[in-house]
Design a protein around this motif. Structure first.
Motif, PDB file in Angstrom:
ATOM      1  N   ASN A  29       0.798  -1.179   0.017  1.00 30.50           N
ATOM      2  CA  ASN A  29       0.058   0.033  -0.221  1.00 30.50           C
ATOM      3  C   ASN A  29       0.777   1.274   0.030  1.00 30.50           C
ATOM      4  O   ASN A  29       1.587   1.483   1.056  1.00 30.50           O
ATOM      5  CB  ASN A  29      -0.911  -0.001   1.274  1.00 30.50           C
ATOM      6  N   HIS A  30       0.774   1.936  -1.159  1.00 38.02           N
ATOM      7  CA  HIS A  30       1.567   3.155  -1.125  1.00 38.02           C
ATOM      8  C   HIS A  30       0.440   4.583  -1.160  1.00 38.02           C
ATOM      9  O   HIS A  30       0.855   5.545  -1.659  1.00 38.02           O
ATOM     10  CB  HIS A  30       2.359   3.322  -2.694  1.00 38.02           C
ATOM     11  N   LYS A  58      -1.968   5.205  -3.122  1.00 38.38           N
ATOM     12  CA  LYS A  58      -2.398   5.662  -4.670  1.00 38.38           C
ATOM     13  C   LYS A  58      -3.585   5.007  -5.059  1.00 38.38           C
ATOM     14  O   LYS A  58      -4.300   4.179  -4.503  1.00 38.38           O
ATOM     15  CB  LYS A  58      -1.182   4.976  -5.536  1.00 38.38           C
ATOM     16  N   ASP A 117      10.176  -0.699  -8.008  1.00 33.02           N
ATOM     17  CA  ASP A 117       8.937  -0.275  -7.448  1.00 33.02           C
ATOM     18  C   ASP A 117       9.159   1.036  -7.294  1.00 33.02           C
ATOM     19  O   ASP A 117       9.797   1.604  -6.407  1.00 33.02           O
ATOM     20  CB  ASP A 117       8.417  -1.074  -6.266  1.00 33.02           C
ATOM     21  N   LYS A 162       6.744   3.266  -6.580  1.00 34.03           N
ATOM     22  CA  LYS A 162       5.606   3.648  -5.447  1.00 34.03           C
ATOM     23  C   LYS A 162       4.672   4.603  -6.244  1.00 34.03           C
ATOM     24  O   LYS A 162       4.098   5.404  -5.552  1.00 34.03           O
ATOM     25  CB  LYS A 162       6.436   4.116  -4.505  1.00 34.03           C
ATOM     26  N   ASP A 221      -0.092   1.296  -5.827  1.00 37.62           N
ATOM     27  CA  ASP A 221      -0.083   0.140  -4.898  1.00 37.62           C
ATOM     28  C   ASP A 221      -0.059  -1.103  -5.792  1.00 37.62           C
ATOM     29  O   ASP A 221      -0.114  -1.045  -7.132  1.00 37.62           O
ATOM     30  CB  ASP A 221      -1.573   0.058  -4.289  1.00 37.62           C
TER      31      ASP A 221
END
Length: 220
Positions: free
Chosen positions: A7-8, A10, A31, A33, A36
């Motif tokens: 989970n970023h 987004k 990644d 970021k 997600d």
């Protein structure tokens, strides 16, 4: 099967089906970021229930990458109606829908040799071959046990009987790896012979260093 939701915070989501031996650790450096990620790996069982009930509603855009045996696993998810309905962009890398097959996959004899001789040493050799001709000789190690990997191979073999040439998920882009020491290039090329958007790379089974980021793969 393992599901790892990165989970970023987004509004975009990347569905990533990893290959044999891998987990998210192997791809973390790629990644950026910007999305997600729902990373799916460990095909020691093919239970898609968690994927079916995953809440996709917060996301305005869903993209998809399937790598190596993850190309097969993704298609199994598609055939069992386990995928979200609206996928923006999809890319297959170094794999087909037929993991163990004389023409479109890994030869059964070669597969059985790996399964029967599975050990820490053979896995070290597998990683070396996976990274051969790929621009780097190290990746972050996957958090997988030998017994888990053995069961993954057993499950893949037991469920790879039919080769669905005329039905299955339609990828926007397929990336074929010409100097592949794991999944034969001739099998990739034969399976995706008529695909309208093929990218052939002069690289090995792990072509991610050619792109630098997961975003770049989706833009290919």
């Amino acid at each position: 099967m393992q599901f790892n939701h990165i989970n970023h915070d987004k509004t975009k989501l990347l569905l990533f089906f990893g290959g044999f031996y891998t987990d998210y650790n192997c791809f973390e450096e790629f990644d950026t970021k910007t999305s997600d990620i729902l990373f799916i790996n460990d095909y020691s069982n093919m239970d898609f229930e968690e994927l079916r009930y995953f809440d996709f509603t917060p996301y305005t855009e869903i993209n998809l990458i399937a790598y190596s045996y993850g190309v097969w696993a993704l298609n199994q998810a598609y055939l069992t109606k386990s995928l979200p309905p609206d996928i923006n962009k999809s890319v297959a890398i170094s794999g087909t829908f037929c993991p163990v097959h004389p023409v479109f996959g890994i030869n059964e004899r070669v597969f059985n040799i790996m399964l029967n001789a599975l050990s820490m040493q053979t896995m070290a050799n597998f990683e070396k071959n996976m990274l051969a001709n790929s621009g780097n000789d190290t990746i972050k190690k996957a958090d997988r046990t030998l017994e888990n990997l053995r069961q993954e191979l057993i499950t893949i073999k037991s469920q790879s009987g039919e080769c669905p040439m005329d039905k299955g998920f339609n990828f926007d882009t397929v990336i074929l790896t010409k100097n592949d020491k794991i999944f034969p290039f001739r099998a990739q090329e034969a399976f995706f012979e008529n695909h309208p958007h093929k990218i052939i790379l002069e690289t090995g089974h792990f072509p991610f260093f050619e792109f630098k980021t997961l975003d770049n793969i989706l833009e290919a």
